[in-house]
Scaffold this active site. Structure first.
Site, PDB file in Angstrom:
ATOM      1  CB  THR A 196       3.008  -0.176   7.098  1.00 41.37           C
ATOM      2  OG1 THR A 196       1.606  -0.284   7.372  1.00 41.37           O
ATOM      3  CG2 THR A 196       3.772  -0.499   8.366  1.00 41.37           C
TER       4      THR A 196
ATOM      5  N   GLY B  69       0.838  -1.204   0.000  1.00 41.90           N
ATOM      6  CA  GLY B  69       0.000   0.000   0.000  1.00 41.90           C
ATOM      7  C   GLY B  69       0.866   1.244   0.000  1.00 41.90           C
TER       8      GLY B  69
ATOM      9  CG  ASP C 236       3.943  -7.358   7.300  1.00 36.48           C
ATOM     10  OD1 ASP C 236       3.404  -6.790   6.322  1.00 36.48           O
ATOM     11  OD2 ASP C 236       3.301  -7.801   8.264  1.00 36.48           O
TER      12      ASP C 236
ATOM     13  NE  ARG D 188      -2.157  -4.421  -0.790  1.00 32.87           N
ATOM     14  CZ  ARG D 188      -1.645  -3.950   0.341  1.00 32.87           C
ATOM     15  NH1 ARG D 188      -0.620  -4.555   0.899  1.00 32.87           N
ATOM     16  NH2 ARG D 188      -2.160  -2.887   0.926  1.00 32.87           N
TER      17      ARG D 188
ATOM     18  CG  ASP E 266       1.620  -3.728  11.044  1.00 32.69           C
ATOM     19  OD1 ASP E 266       2.426  -3.227  10.225  1.00 32.69           O
ATOM     20  OD2 ASP E 266       0.668  -4.454  10.697  1.00 32.69           O
TER      21      ASP E 266
ATOM     22  NE  ARG F 148      -4.050  -6.493   5.721  1.00 34.83           N
ATOM     23  CZ  ARG F 148      -5.031  -6.942   4.940  1.00 34.83           C
ATOM     24  NH1 ARG F 148      -5.729  -7.987   5.304  1.00 34.83           N
ATOM     25  NH2 ARG F 148      -5.301  -6.356   3.816  1.00 34.83           N
TER      26      ARG F 148
ATOM     27  CG  ASP G 119      -1.798  -0.909   8.843  1.00 35.47           C
ATOM     28  OD1 ASP G 119      -2.445   0.109   8.582  1.00 35.47           O
ATOM     29  OD2 ASP G 119      -2.103  -2.032   8.406  1.00 35.47           O
TER      30      ASP G 119
HETATM   31  O1  F6P Z   1      -1.063  -2.150   5.014  1.00 35.53           O
HETATM   32  C1  F6P Z   1      -1.627  -0.912   5.039  1.00 35.53           C
HETATM   33  C2  F6P Z   1      -3.085  -0.949   4.683  1.00 35.53           C
HETATM   34  O2  F6P Z   1      -3.460   0.385   4.585  1.00 35.53           O
HETATM   35  C3  F6P Z   1      -3.968  -1.746   5.655  1.00 35.53           C
HETATM   36  O3  F6P Z   1      -4.339  -1.043   6.794  1.00 35.53           O
HETATM   37  C4  F6P Z   1      -5.142  -2.077   4.785  1.00 35.53           C
HETATM   38  O4  F6P Z   1      -5.811  -3.220   5.244  1.00 35.53           O
HETATM   39  C5  F6P Z   1      -4.521  -2.309   3.456  1.00 35.53           C
HETATM   40  O5  F6P Z   1      -3.325  -1.559   3.427  1.00 35.53           O
HETATM   41  C6  F6P Z   1      -5.399  -1.927   2.297  1.00 35.53           C
HETATM   42  O6  F6P Z   1      -4.743  -2.201   1.128  1.00 35.53           O
HETATM   43  P1  F6P Z   1      -5.305  -1.904  -0.338  1.00 35.53           P
HETATM   44  O7  F6P Z   1      -5.149  -0.451  -0.590  1.00 35.53           O
HETATM   45  O8  F6P Z   1      -4.436  -2.719  -1.228  1.00 35.53           O
HETATM   46  O9  F6P Z   1      -6.744  -2.333  -0.351  1.00 35.53           O
END
Ligand code: F6P
Length: 344
Positions: free
Chosen positions: A125, A10, A103, A72, A129, A171, A127
């Site tokens: 990230t 992301g 990660d 991804r 995490d 997440r 997040d």
């Molecule tokens: O890993 C960061 C994040 O923003 C998460 O909090 C979320 O679940 C995910 O990416 C969403 O990803 P995408 O934009 O690929 O739907």
């Protein structure tokens, strides 16, 4: 040296700040040459890249998103992926890779380093995490955006005597919910690390209504589990790292609260607004410090390591260690949430 950068997973405010600083120090201090693979690992597999120069990276540290775009892509899941990566790295005479990612992306860096690729990582990230670092860049910006939203929800929830549930990202870990919920004065803060007790949620909201405040603000992380339904997904599709797309817990929780408490309840999902726009000053600075460290790691041949923030210092640890487990909220943070809740 001839160095390649890529951004995977992301997007995240501060990615461009890392790129800017690594390229600037690499060229000015070490005499390096740079390319940037486009769209994360996909760009390596497709040999799709752009040159990175002082000119085309000038000023990008102020900008959100990533000039290299992202995806991804899991090299391990692509038949012949490792061979393809090795071939492209060799063909472009790349001596080092700087990988900006969370990660999942770093699990690919680790795999490639185990197979002879010379790579280092930078922890990205919103997040927050990733283990072993006090902060990932992008988190501060996401918290600022979410906190502003929580602030704004107070006045509209108050005007309409409603409960409003705000869904934020997170997440596996509830860092954004925790920080924006506490900073924004939410009455209920729900994080994935703790089971949701719907009776307790309703009791906290009832406290407001019983004490002259006829509204309530709830912040919930997307990764929380509802008592019966569990996690709420936006789609059943899984990405190449095996993750389902989480989304919708705010709405589902709002329905539960309304049913159980009788209070009119609405929800709002902040979604990708949390990843968009310009980085905060903190993330621009942290990103640039990570970028400077990353290019130093390259010249010190610290393959398989990732830059981390420890207190006021940027240092590095093995990628393996950083991705072994998610860095999650613990009792210290649960206590903050609990001690700031109404006494019910
Ligand atoms: O890993 C960061 C994040 O923003 C998460 O909090 C979320 O679940 C995910 O990416 C969403 O990803 P995408 O934009 O690929 O739907």
């Amino acid at each position: 040296m001839r160095v390649a950068l890529l951004t995977g997973g992301g997007d995240c405010p501060g990615l461009n700040a890392v790129i800017y600083a690594a390229v600037k120090k690499g060229i000015n201090h070490y005499g390096d040459e740079f390319i940037g693979f486009l769209n994360g690992w996909r760009g390596v597999l497709e040999n799709d890249f752009v040159p990175l120069t002082l000119e085309n990276t000038d000023g990008i540290q102020l900008r959100g998103g990533t000039i290299l775009h992202s995806s991804r892509t899991n090299v391990r899941k692509v038949p012949g992926g490792l061979d393809k990566v090795q071939e492209v790295i060799k063909a472009n005479k790349i001596e080092a890779l700087i990988v900006l990612g969370g990660d999942d992306t770093q699990s690919v860096t680790q795999y490639l380093c185990e197979n002879g690729i010379q790579g280092v990582g930078v922890p990205k990230t919103i997040d927050n995490d990733i283990s072993g670092t006090d902060a990932t860049f992008g988190y501060d910006t996401a918290v600022s955006i979410a906190t502003e939203a929580v602030d704004r929800i107070h006045t509209t929830a108050d005007s309409h005597n409603r409960v409003i549930v705000i869904e934020v990202m997170g997440r596996d870990a509830g860092w954004i919910a925790y920080a924006s919920g506490i900073a924004g004065g939410a009455h209920v803060v729900l994080v994935p690390e703790k089971k949701i007790d719907i009776d307790h949620v309703c009791a906290l909201l009832k406290y407001n209504y019983d004490h002259g405040k006829h509204y309530g603000v709830v912040v919930v992380a997307e990764g929380c589990h509802l008592p019966e339904e569990g996690q709420v997904t936006g789609s059943q599709q899984v990405d190449s790292f095996g993750h389902v797309r989480l989304s919708g817990i705010g709405e589902a929780l709002a329905e539960l609260i309304e049913k159980k408490s009788g209070y009119e309840t609405r929800s709002v999902n902040l979604g990708h607004t949390q990843r968009g726009g310009v980085p905060t000053a903190y993330d621009r600075l942290l990103g640039q410090r990570y970028g400077l460290h990353a290019i130093d790691m390259v010249h010190q041949k610290k393959w398989g390591r990732i830059a981390v923030l420890r207190g006021a210092d940027i240092t590095d640890i093995p990628i393996k260690e950083a991705i072994a487990t998610n860095r999650r909220l613990d009792q210290r943070f649960f206590d903050v949430i609990h001690d700031l809740e109404a006494k019910v």
